[in-house]
Write a protein that holds these residues in place. Sequence first.
Motif, PDB file in Angstrom:
ATOM      1  N   TYR A  91     -31.060 -33.196  14.995  1.00 37.58           N
ATOM      2  CA  TYR A  91     -31.633 -31.735  15.336  1.00 37.58           C
ATOM      3  C   TYR A  91     -31.898 -30.918  14.157  1.00 37.58           C
ATOM      4  CZ  TYR A  91     -29.452 -34.063  19.414  1.00 37.58           C
ATOM      5  OH  TYR A  91     -29.267 -34.874  20.327  1.00 37.58           O
ATOM      6  N   TYR A  92     -33.075 -30.230  14.308  1.00 36.49           N
ATOM      7  CA  TYR A  92     -33.406 -29.251  13.341  1.00 36.49           C
ATOM      8  C   TYR A  92     -32.346 -27.936  13.485  1.00 36.49           C
ATOM      9  CZ  TYR A  92     -37.968 -31.009  12.661  1.00 36.49           C
ATOM     10  OH  TYR A  92     -39.181 -31.815  12.522  1.00 36.49           O
ATOM     11  N   HIS A 128     -29.522 -26.155  22.515  1.00 33.76           N
ATOM     12  CA  HIS A 128     -29.604 -25.732  23.830  1.00 33.76           C
ATOM     13  C   HIS A 128     -29.374 -26.983  24.790  1.00 33.76           C
ATOM     14  CE1 HIS A 128     -33.321 -27.695  23.963  1.00 33.76           C
ATOM     15  NE2 HIS A 128     -34.000 -27.049  23.005  1.00 33.76           N
ATOM     16  N   ASP A 136     -31.195 -32.367  11.186  1.00 36.58           N
ATOM     17  CA  ASP A 136     -32.390 -32.527  10.275  1.00 36.58           C
ATOM     18  C   ASP A 136     -32.755 -31.340   9.602  1.00 36.58           C
ATOM     19  OD1 ASP A 136     -35.011 -33.174   9.296  1.00 36.58           O
ATOM     20  OD2 ASP A 136     -35.962 -33.469  11.386  1.00 36.58           O
ATOM     21  N   ALA A 166     -36.315 -37.520   7.663  1.00 37.53           N
ATOM     22  CA  ALA A 166     -35.652 -37.465   8.721  1.00 37.53           C
ATOM     23  C   ALA A 166     -35.366 -39.075   9.488  1.00 37.53           C
ATOM     24  CB  ALA A 166     -36.203 -36.501   9.919  1.00 37.53           C
ATOM     25  N   LEU A 167     -36.355 -39.695   9.696  1.00 38.11           N
ATOM     26  CA  LEU A 167     -36.491 -40.959  10.315  1.00 38.11           C
ATOM     27  C   LEU A 167     -35.252 -41.976   9.619  1.00 38.11           C
ATOM     28  CD1 LEU A 167     -40.024 -41.323  11.026  1.00 38.11           C
ATOM     29  CD2 LEU A 167     -38.145 -41.397  12.827  1.00 38.11           C
ATOM     30  N   ASN A 195     -32.507 -41.292   8.395  1.00 36.19           N
ATOM     31  CA  ASN A 195     -31.181 -40.913   8.494  1.00 36.19           C
ATOM     32  C   ASN A 195     -30.451 -42.314   9.291  1.00 36.19           C
ATOM     33  OD1 ASN A 195     -30.035 -40.243  11.451  1.00 36.19           O
ATOM     34  ND2 ASN A 195     -32.073 -39.938  11.550  1.00 36.19           N
ATOM     35  N   TYR A 196     -31.307 -42.974  10.291  1.00 32.68           N
ATOM     36  CA  TYR A 196     -30.833 -43.792  10.841  1.00 32.68           C
ATOM     37  C   TYR A 196     -30.284 -45.119  10.123  1.00 32.68           C
ATOM     38  CZ  TYR A 196     -33.468 -41.500  14.531  1.00 32.68           C
ATOM     39  OH  TYR A 196     -33.872 -40.876  15.652  1.00 32.68           O
ATOM     40  N   ILE A 213     -34.445 -40.687  22.048  1.00 33.70           N
ATOM     41  CA  ILE A 213     -35.355 -39.285  21.776  1.00 33.70           C
ATOM     42  C   ILE A 213     -35.870 -38.803  22.859  1.00 33.70           C
ATOM     43  CG2 ILE A 213     -35.809 -40.448  19.406  1.00 33.70           C
ATOM     44  CD1 ILE A 213     -38.551 -41.094  20.880  1.00 33.70           C
ATOM     45  N   LYS A 250     -39.388 -37.145  24.664  1.00 27.40           N
ATOM     46  CA  LYS A 250     -40.811 -37.653  24.577  1.00 27.40           C
ATOM     47  C   LYS A 250     -41.943 -36.981  23.782  1.00 27.40           C
ATOM     48  CE  LYS A 250     -42.283 -34.285  28.176  1.00 27.40           C
ATOM     49  NZ  LYS A 250     -42.744 -34.010  29.520  1.00 27.40           N
ATOM     50  N   ILE A 278     -41.343 -36.593  20.430  1.00 27.76           N
ATOM     51  CA  ILE A 278     -41.171 -37.065  19.192  1.00 27.76           C
ATOM     52  C   ILE A 278     -41.078 -38.794  19.200  1.00 27.76           C
ATOM     53  CG2 ILE A 278     -39.964 -35.086  18.195  1.00 27.76           C
ATOM     54  CD1 ILE A 278     -37.309 -36.810  18.624  1.00 27.76           C
ATOM     55  N   HIS A 336     -41.407 -42.186  16.110  1.00 29.57           N
ATOM     56  CA  HIS A 336     -40.330 -42.982  16.281  1.00 29.57           C
ATOM     57  C   HIS A 336     -41.010 -44.647  16.486  1.00 29.57           C
ATOM     58  CE1 HIS A 336     -37.548 -39.879  16.422  1.00 29.57           C
ATOM     59  NE2 HIS A 336     -36.705 -40.771  16.127  1.00 29.57           N
ATOM     60  N   GLY A 372     -37.406 -37.418  29.299  1.00 33.42           N
ATOM     61  CA  GLY A 372     -38.140 -36.147  29.646  1.00 33.42           C
ATOM     62  C   GLY A 372     -37.781 -35.161  29.165  1.00 33.42           C
ATOM     63  N   TRP A 373     -38.209 -33.838  29.590  1.00 36.21           N
ATOM     64  CA  TRP A 373     -37.806 -32.641  29.286  1.00 36.21           C
ATOM     65  C   TRP A 373     -37.345 -31.729  30.502  1.00 36.21           C
ATOM     66  CZ3 TRP A 373     -39.702 -28.771  25.059  1.00 36.21           C
ATOM     67  CH2 TRP A 373     -39.517 -29.599  23.563  1.00 36.21           C
ATOM     68  N   TRP A 374     -36.513 -30.921  30.029  1.00 35.98           N
ATOM     69  CA  TRP A 374     -35.595 -29.879  31.150  1.00 35.98           C
ATOM     70  C   TRP A 374     -36.487 -28.609  30.986  1.00 35.98           C
ATOM     71  CZ3 TRP A 374     -32.122 -31.406  34.650  1.00 35.98           C
ATOM     72  CH2 TRP A 374     -31.611 -32.385  34.583  1.00 35.98           C
ATOM     73  N   MET A 379     -38.099 -23.661  28.960  1.00 35.69           N
ATOM     74  CA  MET A 379     -37.150 -22.896  28.318  1.00 35.69           C
ATOM     75  C   MET A 379     -37.731 -22.099  27.155  1.00 35.69           C
ATOM     76  SD  MET A 379     -33.306 -24.534  27.777  1.00 35.69           S
ATOM     77  CE  MET A 379     -34.034 -26.188  27.432  1.00 35.69           C
TER      78      MET A 379
HETATM   79  N1  MSP Z   1     -35.537 -33.281  13.936  1.00 38.66           N
HETATM   80  C1  MSP Z   1     -36.542 -33.635  14.926  1.00 38.66           C
HETATM   81  C2  MSP Z   1     -36.126 -35.112  15.203  1.00 38.66           C
HETATM   82  C3  MSP Z   1     -35.864 -36.239  14.032  1.00 38.66           C
HETATM   83  S1  MSP Z   1     -35.022 -37.283  14.425  1.00 38.66           S
HETATM   84  C4  MSP Z   1     -35.324 -38.426  13.261  1.00 38.66           C
HETATM   85  C5  MSP Z   1     -36.450 -33.199  16.149  1.00 38.66           C
HETATM   86  N2  MSP Z   1     -35.621 -31.910  16.241  1.00 38.66           N
HETATM   87  S2  MSP Z   1     -35.707 -30.828  17.536  1.00 38.66           S
HETATM   88  O1  MSP Z   1     -34.226 -30.232  17.227  1.00 38.66           O
HETATM   89  O2  MSP Z   1     -36.754 -30.113  17.505  1.00 38.66           O
HETATM   90  O3  MSP Z   1     -35.443 -31.848  18.855  1.00 38.66           O
HETATM   91  C6  MSP Z   1     -34.489 -32.636  18.906  1.00 38.66           C
HETATM   92  C7  MSP Z   1     -34.548 -33.424  20.230  1.00 38.66           C
HETATM   93  O4  MSP Z   1     -34.426 -32.285  21.462  1.00 38.66           O
HETATM   94  C8  MSP Z   1     -36.108 -33.806  20.481  1.00 38.66           C
HETATM   95  O5  MSP Z   1     -35.538 -35.187  21.178  1.00 38.66           O
HETATM   96  C9  MSP Z   1     -36.455 -33.321  21.782  1.00 38.66           C
HETATM   97  O6  MSP Z   1     -37.320 -34.071  22.475  1.00 38.66           O
HETATM   98  C10 MSP Z   1     -35.368 -32.823  22.476  1.00 38.66           C
HETATM   99  N3  MSP Z   1     -35.648 -31.358  23.308  1.00 38.66           N
HETATM  100  C11 MSP Z   1     -36.177 -30.174  23.024  1.00 38.66           C
HETATM  101  N4  MSP Z   1     -36.289 -29.382  24.223  1.00 38.66           N
HETATM  102  C12 MSP Z   1     -35.977 -30.315  25.201  1.00 38.66           C
HETATM  103  C13 MSP Z   1     -35.909 -29.915  26.361  1.00 38.66           C
HETATM  104  N5  MSP Z   1     -36.256 -28.773  26.915  1.00 38.66           N
HETATM  105  N6  MSP Z   1     -35.464 -30.885  27.167  1.00 38.66           N
HETATM  106  C14 MSP Z   1     -35.093 -31.991  26.863  1.00 38.66           C
HETATM  107  N7  MSP Z   1     -35.265 -32.354  25.534  1.00 38.66           N
HETATM  108  C15 MSP Z   1     -35.289 -31.458  24.606  1.00 38.66           C
HETATM  109  O7  MSP Z   1     -37.537 -33.071  16.771  1.00 38.66           O
END
Ligand code: MSP
Length: 509
Positions: free
Chosen positions: A12-13, A19, A50, A228-229, A231-232, A256, A258, A260, A264, A287-289, A296
Amino acid sequence: MGKQFYITTPIYYVNDIPHIGHAYTTIAADVLARYRRLTGHDVFFLTGTDEHGEKVHRSATQQGLSPKELADRVVTRFQGLTPALKITNNDFIRTSEARHYASVHHLFRKSLEGGDIYLGEYEGWYCTPDESYWTDLQLVGGKCPECGRDVEKRKEPSYFFRLSKYQRPLLDFYEENRTFIQPDSRRNEVISFVAEGLNDLSLSRTSLSWGIPVPDGPGHVIYVWFDALTNYLTGVGYPDDNETFSRYWPADVHLIGKDILRFHAVYWPAFLMSAGIEPPRKVFAHGWWTVEGQKMSKSLGNVVDPYEVTEKYGVDQIRYFLLREVPFGLDGDFSHSAVVHRINSDLANDFGNLLNRTLNMLTRYLEGRIPRREKPDDRDRRLLETIEDAVAAVEEQMERLEFHKALVSVWSIVGAANKYIDDTAPWSLAKEPEKRDRLGTVLYTVLESLRIATILVSPFMPETAEKILQILRQEGSIESCRIPRSTEFGLLPEGTVLPDKAIVFPRIE
Ligand code: MSP
């Protein structure tokens, strides 16, 4: 130890605090990790942060902090999710760690030596929120084609990755590994993207200093997605700890969101192929919430804080809600009324009520003592079949990451057991002394249904499952349970005295 199982979340960034969307992926990964431990797998579960890139750099500058200071502050909020959400990750990786620098350098050098990385000049557009590059042709109305936000012009010397060379190998790889990208609808999306042709990818920046330096490339830092990738790999010991690495790599699944998927499912396998490393087995994009029907966002002030909602409703309740409410892979809506409804109907009414009426009858009719069971009759056998079918269905559904269906399967046991009580009417049996043995068999059968349903639901609701097993006076904890050994019928020992009630799922008024 059985077969290995390596599962990851995105990292996560740290430009912002977690959230509910972040919590969602981490919880889903935890459920799968716990389930695979139950089925005897040697699980490695990785999550982390990240910390490089322009987005983090900008956010830090706005707050008057160095990027590292910002990362050090925000990382604790992500690490805190482990205890707060009952997450069982084996490691937490930060991309600012020395072990990760070594790993990224190693991977970069591999591709460089193989001739897949060359020095050139980048001219095009950059979307900072997505940390992604675009050409003139790809922009939609002058905006990022992925998220619709503004892009910025970039012209600078840059190292490039020969992504174009991997178009054919990637298409072949998708063909040979048909479940690599899940769900299937997403797979088609990726294949069309690759089939349209791939441009070489800019792999370094000179206009940014917050990142991992290019080895022997003064002034350049490595593109944040390459960093970032990787890291795995770092998380399982790449490049120095060969024993751990060969034990867990390739990853069984990268979970992950959708948004990103392209990184991947396209860039990542190409980077790995270039370095002679096997790609992961599966990438699953969920999916996304939205929240109460809306996207959000900070500006709307509707961002759901995972710490707050778990405090308010309970950790297991939120874990259950997130995975039951929406099929994994589709978008969903988080609303307080939906959470309350799930808690009151599925948890309090169905599961909670089964537990309570059973304990209550056991105390009233049999002094709380687990009875002996006699030979099953047809009705008992039908319930046993329902249980066996559910155990088998859960395995298939978890294999396909159909979490909501797995929960429906567990509830088929709960529903069948509630109905079995209505049909066998223990209150009538209790009035006839000569039916005491039959009464014992009925209550034993219900208790066993409860115990098995509890084990199956434990990856989703670990705290509650632990509580119920204690109520049933089961020695040891969930950790000592194994599927299928522990989901065999008939393991509760007769004679143990159980409490007369237990409120594990309080109703919300
Ligand atoms: N840092 C990158 C990922 C690098 S992985 C090698 C990144 N970070 S993020 O913090 O922006 O997002 C992390 C994850 O949170 C992503 O998979 C993204 O899809 C997820 N989500 C962010 N908002 C979301 C919602 N509202 N609902 C569900 N998942 C959400 O991207």
